[in-house]
Enzyme design. Sequence first.
Site, PDB file in Angstrom:
ATOM      1  N   HIS A 155      29.649 -50.955  32.736  1.00 55.26           N
ATOM      2  CA  HIS A 155      29.909 -51.538  31.700  1.00 55.26           C
ATOM      3  C   HIS A 155      31.260 -52.344  31.740  1.00 55.26           C
ATOM      4  O   HIS A 155      31.759 -53.367  31.012  1.00 55.26           O
ATOM      5  CB  HIS A 155      30.122 -50.941  30.512  1.00 55.26           C
ATOM      6  CG  HIS A 155      28.806 -50.263  30.019  1.00 55.26           C
ATOM      7  ND1 HIS A 155      28.210 -50.635  28.888  1.00 55.26           N
ATOM      8  CD2 HIS A 155      28.166 -49.395  30.448  1.00 55.26           C
ATOM      9  CE1 HIS A 155      26.864 -50.189  28.640  1.00 55.26           C
ATOM     10  NE2 HIS A 155      27.009 -49.193  29.477  1.00 55.26           N
ATOM     11  N   ASP A 363      37.883 -57.908  31.287  1.00 59.71           N
ATOM     12  CA  ASP A 363      36.901 -57.370  30.454  1.00 59.71           C
ATOM     13  C   ASP A 363      35.537 -57.315  30.987  1.00 59.71           C
ATOM     14  O   ASP A 363      35.256 -58.570  31.590  1.00 59.71           O
ATOM     15  CB  ASP A 363      36.723 -57.926  28.853  1.00 59.71           C
ATOM     16  CG  ASP A 363      36.745 -56.797  27.875  1.00 59.71           C
ATOM     17  OD1 ASP A 363      35.951 -55.794  28.108  1.00 59.71           O
ATOM     18  OD2 ASP A 363      37.081 -56.936  26.847  1.00 59.71           O
TER      19      ASP A 363
HETATM   20  P1  ADQ Z   1      34.610 -51.989  24.909  1.00 61.40           P
HETATM   21  O1  ADQ Z   1      35.828 -52.048  25.918  1.00 61.40           O
HETATM   22  O2  ADQ Z   1      34.688 -50.861  23.840  1.00 61.40           O
HETATM   23  O3  ADQ Z   1      33.484 -51.741  25.853  1.00 61.40           O
HETATM   24  P2  ADQ Z   1      33.735 -54.373  23.578  1.00 61.40           P
HETATM   25  O4  ADQ Z   1      32.722 -55.117  24.355  1.00 61.40           O
HETATM   26  O5  ADQ Z   1      34.668 -55.377  22.872  1.00 61.40           O
HETATM   27  O6  ADQ Z   1      34.730 -53.428  24.334  1.00 61.40           O
HETATM   28  O7  ADQ Z   1      32.984 -53.594  22.324  1.00 61.40           O
HETATM   29  C1  ADQ Z   1      33.793 -52.760  21.744  1.00 61.40           C
HETATM   30  C2  ADQ Z   1      32.729 -52.574  20.338  1.00 61.40           C
HETATM   31  O8  ADQ Z   1      33.398 -51.855  19.272  1.00 61.40           O
HETATM   32  C3  ADQ Z   1      32.528 -54.108  19.461  1.00 61.40           C
HETATM   33  O9  ADQ Z   1      31.073 -53.838  18.983  1.00 61.40           O
HETATM   34  C4  ADQ Z   1      33.621 -53.897  18.393  1.00 61.40           C
HETATM   35  O10 ADQ Z   1      33.090 -54.569  17.348  1.00 61.40           O
HETATM   36  C5  ADQ Z   1      33.649 -52.847  18.110  1.00 61.40           C
HETATM   37  N1  ADQ Z   1      35.147 -52.662  17.709  1.00 61.40           N
HETATM   38  C6  ADQ Z   1      36.391 -52.611  18.666  1.00 61.40           C
HETATM   39  N2  ADQ Z   1      37.454 -52.452  17.760  1.00 61.40           N
HETATM   40  C7  ADQ Z   1      37.146 -52.160  16.765  1.00 61.40           C
HETATM   41  C8  ADQ Z   1      38.012 -51.802  15.665  1.00 61.40           C
HETATM   42  N3  ADQ Z   1      39.295 -51.848  15.607  1.00 61.40           N
HETATM   43  N4  ADQ Z   1      37.045 -51.594  14.359  1.00 61.40           N
HETATM   44  C9  ADQ Z   1      36.159 -51.446  14.512  1.00 61.40           C
HETATM   45  N5  ADQ Z   1      35.082 -51.891  15.348  1.00 61.40           N
HETATM   46  C10 ADQ Z   1      35.903 -52.117  16.374  1.00 61.40           C
HETATM   47  C11 ADQ Z   1      32.844 -51.776  27.054  1.00 61.40           C
HETATM   48  C12 ADQ Z   1      33.702 -52.543  27.988  1.00 61.40           C
HETATM   49  C13 ADQ Z   1      33.107 -54.076  27.664  1.00 61.40           C
HETATM   50  C14 ADQ Z   1      31.705 -54.123  27.233  1.00 61.40           C
HETATM   51  C15 ADQ Z   1      31.234 -53.107  26.297  1.00 61.40           C
HETATM   52  C16 ADQ Z   1      29.757 -52.984  26.443  1.00 61.40           C
HETATM   53  O11 ADQ Z   1      34.852 -52.634  28.291  1.00 61.40           O
HETATM   54  O12 ADQ Z   1      33.643 -55.148  28.277  1.00 61.40           O
HETATM   55  O13 ADQ Z   1      31.390 -55.401  26.720  1.00 61.40           O
HETATM   56  O14 ADQ Z   1      31.655 -51.793  27.158  1.00 61.40           O
HETATM   57  O15 ADQ Z   1      29.093 -52.856  27.782  1.00 61.40           O
END
Ligand code: ADQ
Length: 461
Positions: A155, A363
């Site tokens: 991921h 990311d």
């Molecule tokens: P993350 O680093 O956690 O995931 P991201 O892809 O942005 O990052 O996903 C976060 C999820 O959590 C999103 O669905 C978002 O809406 C939710 N989220 C984040 N902050 C939040 C908040 N304050 N309140 C509510 N919801 C929140 C890892 C990798 C990423 C990759 C994903 C999936 O780091 O690059 O995209 O896995 O593979």
Amino acid sequence: MKRLVVVSNRVADLRSAQAGGLAVGLADSLRQRGGVWMGWDGQTLKYEEEPEPRLRKVGTVTQATIPLTEQDYSEYYLGFSNSVLWPLFHYRLDLVEYKTTFLDGYRRVNAKFANALMSVLKPDDVIWIHDYHLLPLASELRQRGCKQRIGFFLHIPFPPPEILAAVPRHRWLVESLLEFDVIGFQTNTDLGNLQHYVEDHLGCRLEPDGKIAIGEREVIAGCFPIGIDVDSFVEMAEKPSDEVQIETQRREILGRQQIIGVDRLDYTKGLPDRLRAFARLLELYPEMRKSVALMQIATPTREEVEAYVEIRKELEALSGAINGRFADFNWTPVRYIHGTVPRDALAALFRASQVGFVTPLRDGMNLVAKEYVAAQSMENPGVLVLSKFAGAAEEMHEALIVNPYDVDDMARNLCRALTMPLEERQERQRALMQRIREHDAAYWLNSFMAALENGETNRAA
Ligand code: ADQ
């Protein structure tokens, strides 16, 4: 159809409506085929002998979980996974903290996962393992005689060979990785980095179809960009709660625009420079003062790791300093929320914000960028300002692409987004929506499963 066995560090709560696209997509697939989801139960216990996995049936899915010891938690989870691999795979060599015991713990826990998994596997299963915590798991399983097909999805980014070479035992890590039958990455950049490493350091051959030839075996390494369930997000965005509606109307009456950032509170997300860029916007374009505010929502994570304590302090100080400098009795420029917001509220907040500000320093993909686009209305869409170092930037060309290290560049693009004519916003929105629909959660799941089950190579993105 073969039974699917998913393995990840933690098992998602299959009944929770809060779960994101990834968990929901995987859970749907598990439910349809019947399957097992195995991982750590989140508990740390004292034990000498490894406990059997605890099995719990939720509909057609069996959750198989094991506890870890305090030592496992500190060496495998906080240590090797989150103080070595996480920073290093995000190109942050400066934040790597390595101890020999971390690697011991990492290997020990992967061996525990393998033991637990062997006790639940059936000969016809297909196994799909997730993320950097479990890089050597296929190798551990093969040593125990596992013959099933095993896939892996990373991921987070996969770094270039020069950076990877800073991990102690990097060669062992990549050789273990090659024990998988299919290795999936978010972007072509990540895939290219693995290909360079295996050619240069391991002397492997790349086949014309992209497979990696290693001795008698061929490993599929492909790009499978992760996506979201677009329709369910659209639906949530279209039904704002009363609270969000009232807040949006208040801003409309005052003629104020909103920039939104939503992240886990992590040093990879570029939050301090994001706040600085917003302050720079107010400096460079004084006419923007009182007419725009930044809402930054940041969920706390991994608070036992020192680097996360630091970033929290820095952000609180920065948002305080910006408000101290610019705020007026009836205008607060930065609203910094240290917490989690329910998904439906998040969708409505995205829709009510004129700019989605997504500026990670690095990311894997970044699903927030895709969620922001899904939440926009076609009549009056907002603009996505996106870091060129997010995996999402490899596909989402119609966003305003910025350098997250360049505060002036971000400030200029914020101004451009806030003043962009409707027609241009609609054009960009149309194109971005098409992209996120094309590479959605179902596409990710189906294309990976096709590679895992039928050996089809994937040439997406
Ligand atoms: P993350 O680093 O956690 O995931 P991201 O892809 O942005 O990052 O996903 C976060 C999820 O959590 C999103 O669905 C978002 O809406 C939710 N989220 C984040 N902050 C939040 C908040 N304050 N309140 C509510 N919801 C929140 C890892 C990798 C990423 C990759 C994903 C999936 O780091 O690059 O995209 O896995 O593979």
